[in-house]
Write an enzyme that holds these catalytic residues in place. Sequence first.
Site, PDB file in Angstrom:
ATOM      1  N   ALA A   1       0.704  -1.420   0.313  1.00 59.65           N
ATOM      2  CA  ALA A   1       0.314  -0.086  -0.053  1.00 59.65           C
ATOM      3  C   ALA A   1       0.768   1.342   0.264  1.00 59.65           C
ATOM      4  CB  ALA A   1      -0.474  -0.067   1.869  1.00 59.65           C
TER       5      ALA A   1
ATOM      6  N   ARG B   1      -4.473   8.946  -9.543  1.00 59.24           N
ATOM      7  CA  ARG B   1      -5.176   9.234 -10.419  1.00 59.24           C
ATOM      8  C   ARG B   1      -6.743   9.212  -9.572  1.00 59.24           C
ATOM      9  NH1 ARG B   1      -4.576   3.900 -13.642  1.00 59.24           N
ATOM     10  NH2 ARG B   1      -3.156   3.080 -11.921  1.00 59.24           N
TER      11      ARG B   1
ATOM     12  N   THR C   1       6.586  -3.591  -6.660  1.00 56.67           N
ATOM     13  CA  THR C   1       6.159  -4.856  -5.823  1.00 56.67           C
ATOM     14  C   THR C   1       6.259  -5.663  -4.896  1.00 56.67           C
ATOM     15  OG1 THR C   1       5.198  -6.088  -7.936  1.00 56.67           O
ATOM     16  CG2 THR C   1       3.788  -4.362  -6.803  1.00 56.67           C
TER      17      THR C   1
ATOM     18  N   LYS D   1     -32.406  17.555  20.644  1.00 57.11           N
ATOM     19  CA  LYS D   1     -31.328  17.746  21.127  1.00 57.11           C
ATOM     20  C   LYS D   1     -30.910  17.555  22.222  1.00 57.11           C
ATOM     21  CE  LYS D   1     -28.146  21.047  22.570  1.00 57.11           C
ATOM     22  NZ  LYS D   1     -28.344  22.107  22.453  1.00 57.11           N
TER      23      LYS D   1
ATOM     24  N   ASN E   1     -47.460  15.786  28.019  1.00 57.29           N
ATOM     25  CA  ASN E   1     -47.716  16.017  26.605  1.00 57.29           C
ATOM     26  C   ASN E   1     -47.291  17.145  27.202  1.00 57.29           C
ATOM     27  OD1 ASN E   1     -50.102  15.119  24.839  1.00 57.29           O
ATOM     28  ND2 ASN E   1     -49.797  17.437  25.221  1.00 57.29           N
TER      29      ASN E   1
HETATM   30  C1  UD1 Z   1       0.136  -5.382 -10.706  1.00 59.45           C
HETATM   31  C2  UD1 Z   1       0.539  -6.825 -10.899  1.00 59.45           C
HETATM   32  C3  UD1 Z   1      -0.181  -7.204 -11.931  1.00 59.45           C
HETATM   33  C4  UD1 Z   1      -1.356  -7.290 -11.624  1.00 59.45           C
HETATM   34  C5  UD1 Z   1      -2.296  -5.736 -10.845  1.00 59.45           C
HETATM   35  C6  UD1 Z   1      -3.298  -6.581 -10.431  1.00 59.45           C
HETATM   36  C7  UD1 Z   1       2.986  -6.605 -10.310  1.00 59.45           C
HETATM   37  C8  UD1 Z   1       4.515  -5.909 -10.987  1.00 59.45           C
HETATM   38  N1  UD1 Z   1       2.312  -6.439 -11.194  1.00 59.45           N
HETATM   39  O1  UD1 Z   1      -0.205  -4.699 -11.542  1.00 59.45           O
HETATM   40  O2  UD1 Z   1       0.134  -8.298 -12.350  1.00 59.45           O
HETATM   41  O3  UD1 Z   1      -2.405  -7.857 -12.708  1.00 59.45           O
HETATM   42  O4  UD1 Z   1      -1.407  -5.226  -9.676  1.00 59.45           O
HETATM   43  O5  UD1 Z   1      -4.105  -5.681  -9.845  1.00 59.45           O
HETATM   44  O6  UD1 Z   1       3.392  -6.532  -9.941  1.00 59.45           O
HETATM   45  N2  UD1 Z   1       3.094  -1.023  -4.607  1.00 59.45           N
HETATM   46  C9  UD1 Z   1       3.932  -0.890  -3.546  1.00 59.45           C
HETATM   47  N3  UD1 Z   1       5.344   0.203  -4.256  1.00 59.45           N
HETATM   48  C10 UD1 Z   1       5.250  -0.671  -4.993  1.00 59.45           C
HETATM   49  C11 UD1 Z   1       4.223   0.039  -5.910  1.00 59.45           C
HETATM   50  C12 UD1 Z   1       3.213  -0.572  -5.896  1.00 59.45           C
HETATM   51  O7  UD1 Z   1       3.486  -0.701  -2.802  1.00 59.45           O
HETATM   52  O8  UD1 Z   1       6.948   0.571  -5.170  1.00 59.45           O
HETATM   53  C13 UD1 Z   1       1.424  -1.795  -4.293  1.00 59.45           C
HETATM   54  C14 UD1 Z   1       0.457  -0.567  -4.577  1.00 59.45           C
HETATM   55  O9  UD1 Z   1       0.196   0.821  -3.893  1.00 59.45           O
HETATM   56  C15 UD1 Z   1      -0.448  -0.954  -4.803  1.00 59.45           C
HETATM   57  C16 UD1 Z   1      -0.457  -2.681  -5.021  1.00 59.45           C
HETATM   58  O10 UD1 Z   1       1.230  -2.496  -5.009  1.00 59.45           O
HETATM   59  O11 UD1 Z   1      -1.623  -1.479  -4.172  1.00 59.45           O
HETATM   60  C17 UD1 Z   1      -0.732  -3.262  -6.885  1.00 59.45           C
HETATM   61  O12 UD1 Z   1       0.431  -1.561  -7.491  1.00 59.45           O
HETATM   62  P1  UD1 Z   1      -0.020  -0.663  -8.766  1.00 59.45           P
HETATM   63  O13 UD1 Z   1       1.372  -0.637  -9.571  1.00 59.45           O
HETATM   64  O14 UD1 Z   1      -1.150  -0.947  -9.453  1.00 59.45           O
HETATM   65  O15 UD1 Z   1       0.520  -2.754  -9.573  1.00 59.45           O
HETATM   66  P2  UD1 Z   1      -0.259  -3.081 -11.379  1.00 59.45           P
HETATM   67  O16 UD1 Z   1       0.330  -1.981 -12.553  1.00 59.45           O
HETATM   68  O17 UD1 Z   1      -1.536  -2.823 -11.037  1.00 59.45           O
END
Ligand code: UD1
Length: 453
Positions: free
Chosen positions: A11, A17, A81, A352, A378
């Site tokens: 997270a 966006r 991720t 209130k 009443n």
């Molecule tokens: C990711 C997956 C994708 C999957 C999709 C589903 C990867 C590379 N891709 O893509 O295969 O289909 O989710 O929704 O994992 N986050 C961090 N730190 C970071 C990057 C991301 O904590 O450095 C967290 C984001 O806050 C988010 C989650 O990881 O909650 C997913 O990251 P996001 O950038 O949304 O990955 P997607 O491109 O959606």
Amino acid sequence: MTPSLTAVILAAGKGTRMKSELPKILHPICGQPILAYVLQAARAVSAEPPVVVVGHGAQQVQRAFSAAFARFVTQDEQLGTGHAVMQAENLLRGQSDLVLVTCGDMPLLRGETLQKLVDAQKSNPGAFSMLTVLHDNPRGFGRIVRDSAGRVTAIVEEAQATPEQLAIKELNVAAYCFRADWLWDALHRIQASPKGEYYLTDTVELAVRAGLSVQAIVIDDFTETIGINNRIHLAEAETVMCRRINERHMLNGVSLISPETIYIEAEVSLGADTVVWPNTFLLGKTSIGAKSVIGPDSHIRDSQVGERCKIFKSVLEGALVQNDVDVGPFARLRKGAHLGNHVHMGNFGEVKDSYLADGVKMGHFSYIGNATIGANTNIGAGTITCNYDGEKKHPTVVGADVFIGSDSMLVAPLTIGARAHTGAGSVVTKDVPEDTLVVGVPARAIKKMIREK
Ligand code: UD1
Ligand code: MG
């Protein structure tokens, strides 16, 4: 021995966006922050407090959740991720046999679904298991590549996919259950992507190359995989969550008339055989007892309503309503309003910070503030407690079995004794003894009432 399991929730992303000052995962759905649902689902599969990887808005996120519900690690730079999961290594290495990884922005993924994932990994001798979904609209998800024998061999991100891979309908949900000892080492072997990010999804190829199987569990409810990236997704997720909450109440014996028009937040409780009519909003920590009829067109927040009550076209906030009470239409109960059993509060009334004891009747056009009204009193139409002198609020205490005449102005601080009467239109500025009739402007006692024994 059952293997130990800890959840890691990603997270740290910015949620650009959403175009919001509020971190994405703190945006509410049915009255709870998005992350609360993810934590709840994680808690359904592991008693260990989940580890949340935070970055953008880290302090705000941490403040929103107590340490009993989550532990936090920070990812200072969002390098992907895979890099995000690595931030939990120091905390968890050697502490947990299995690591469940999921994303903080997927509030609809159910605890039962995560349990299926964990169960699959418990019987998988390979490196990890993951959830996938089949759908025509890929929504930017990673595509699942399988070999001719149907084994998963890779996850390809949309940006890197070939035209053939883009046509793949099996998508990566982004929920995984890893064998921990394998995971912590594998994370260090992930190569940076062309964008300089370390993708968790690259662990598939690492496992396959080492001859370790990756299990994919295909889930059938696509709505569970809705991830929130913008406010359109937020609205979609809220619609699904609302429907789930309403269905839960219906299955528990509550009738909802036109449920799609009824908005019930996550923490609300409703007793069996209660009926909720359309355009009703039940919010916050509200509880409604059994056999009550609520709505249409009512708005109830942080209030307790008892059994067999009728709340018709009214607004309640921070109110306590006991049993067999009827309220409305067009009544307003504000903070600290407490209506005893069998109170009748009709149209255009406001209460209130006041207690109306059992059996009080307040039929029409009254304001009662900072008052205590005795049982069975009443309150005539148009009665006002004049509780505010421009600087301070003052109390009004009315005894039991009092008759307040229509259009009485009760100028606080004021005490009216039991069984007293005020004449219509009186402006009562001085305390009234028990059994006494007062009339006029300002009101004067005209007789001590004679009561038949
Ligand atoms: C990711 C997956 C994708 C999957 C999709 C589903 C990867 C590379 N891709 O893509 O295969 O289909 O989710 O929704 O994992 N986050 C961090 N730190 C970071 C990057 C991301 O904590 O450095 C967290 C984001 O806050 C988010 C989650 O990881 O909650 C997913 O990251 P996001 O950038 O949304 O990955 P997607 O491109 O959606
Ligand atoms: Mg995403």
